[in-house]
Design an enzyme around this catalytic site. Sequence first.
Site, short mmCIF file in Angstrom:
data_model
loop_
_atom_site.label_atom_id
_atom_site.label_comp_id
_atom_site.label_asym_id
_atom_site.label_seq_id
_atom_site.Cartn_x
_atom_site.Cartn_y
_atom_site.Cartn_z
N SER A 204 0.84 -1.19 0.00
CA SER A 204 0.00 0.00 0.00
C SER A 204 0.88 1.26 0.00
O SER A 204 1.71 1.43 -0.89
CB SER A 204 -0.96 -0.04 1.19
OG SER A 204 -1.95 0.95 1.08
N HIS A 464 -7.65 -4.89 -1.83
CA HIS A 464 -6.36 -4.38 -1.35
C HIS A 464 -5.96 -5.17 -0.10
O HIS A 464 -6.78 -5.40 0.80
CB HIS A 464 -6.56 -2.91 -1.01
CG HIS A 464 -5.31 -2.13 -0.79
ND1 HIS A 464 -4.36 -1.92 -1.77
CD2 HIS A 464 -4.86 -1.46 0.31
CE1 HIS A 464 -3.40 -1.17 -1.30
NE2 HIS A 464 -3.66 -0.88 -0.03
#
Length: 541
Positions: A204, A464
Amino acid sequence: MSNIITWAMCATTIGIWCPENDPIVQLPNGKIRGVNHGNYLSFESIPYAEPPIGKNRFEAPKPYSGKWLGIRDATKPSVTCIQWDEFYDKKDLTHGVEDCLLINVYTPSLSSEKPYNVLINIHGGAFMYGNAIEDKIDLLMKNRQLVIVKMNYRLGVMGFLSTADEVITGNFGLKDQRLALEWTKANIAAFNGNPEKMTVIGESAGSTAVHFQMLNKRFENLATSAISFSGTALSDWGIDGHAAEKAVAVAKYLNCPTDSSSSIKKCLQSKDAADIVRTSKEFQKNNIVPYSPSILFSPVVEPKTAQNAFITEKPETIIRNGKSAEIPWLASVMRDEGAIPCAEYMKKDSNGVEIIEQLNERWTELAPINFCLNNVVEDSELPAYTNKLKQQYMGDKRFNAENYFLFQKFCTDVIIENGVKKAWALHKKYTKSPVYGYMYDNPPPSGIGNLLANRSDINFGTAHDSDTSLIFNSESGIAAFPENQQKMSSHFVEMIENFCLTGTLQFGSCKFVENSSKTKGFLAMHITNDSCQSVNADQLP
């Protein structure tokens, strides 16, 4: 040979003193004592920089110069850098401390015959939150093959505030990371690590940070390879296009003068750190989703005249001009990245209606800020640009539960996937070192999308963090994962280990294609529950 004999005696002789049972390491600053966890030794909370407080606030980090007598306690997990954390379960989302620039080292042994290759992890958290201890290392340490390093770095307003000039230059969090990498290079041999074999990874914002580190040639001297899990410097949120405005706003919120950057800096250096961090909430008012936008302060392009500048050109320009580090790089994307943060729009309001419906009236108002579109085009062009994107992904359909996955695809592309694919293409064309990629397409039974939406009746897909959760989120081994995820966890851990140890990339039985300027198109691995194959990036789902 003496190390081998000592280790054998430790393992077989009762009463002999063993360095592994009371692990002590000599550093230039003094000795530190760690903890033996059975299959690895930990040394935590080691200072690598001077405290970023007082006159050091909003300055590039300085190497730690302190000395200590006796043996320093390195047995306790490192503190958290002060932050505005949307996942913090308290009324006040501010927590942590300002004096936080610490590094943690985990080694299988101090006395093996050969030094271990090194894996350095940069944590994620939207450049706003997170800490060095949150990513669990048990699976990666199971085979006792790598030294692992994790660091804290400044976050949010403390790490990325910028007046877009030479006064508050910004990028302090990235500069912290680089100093931590330099500390590792200089000191890792003391932990039986090999400073000539270091791989840097991140997920991320940590993934984006890894890519930013690659945009500096000095990185070639610090790392031999790198992995970016879901995020690059080419994401729309990678470069803050409104940093100076935000710096002025922070100063105003704290009643600081705003007549000059120097006035802002001097005043903010005198304020309580927690009060500065709490200004984050002011940027999230009048929104339909709590704590949105989640990325408030991010990296900037610094003036060429700035001291200790991290980058002075746009990321794309650096890559095109051949100025990025020449090391093998793997960058990944999840099929449904956009579930974070966009699943939160599927929460229901007090009337039982999904929040997403409010976008029908407020799209052109909210989209530029919440999805960082204001970093892409000029303010005058934003209404036309946001409406163009709406038409591209939604057509004439309304924002509602029925059409949610059209909206999620927009979030996937704009927040992560477009940046990753652009980075794949640019590095393949303009760098000489190998570039690898994969898309993970294997939805877990439930995930963070369900947490954000506060509902279990929707599968938000391969969101994610779907891959890295199988690498870092377990203290009790692979058996802690659902059965259909256990095989994937093993393959991901082996993939990382082999990349660190041999430089080769393989997922299960599937070998990654080594993309370069000589290969046609970009071939990325498409990983599903029952297959993995290399396909052209344009053909990924």
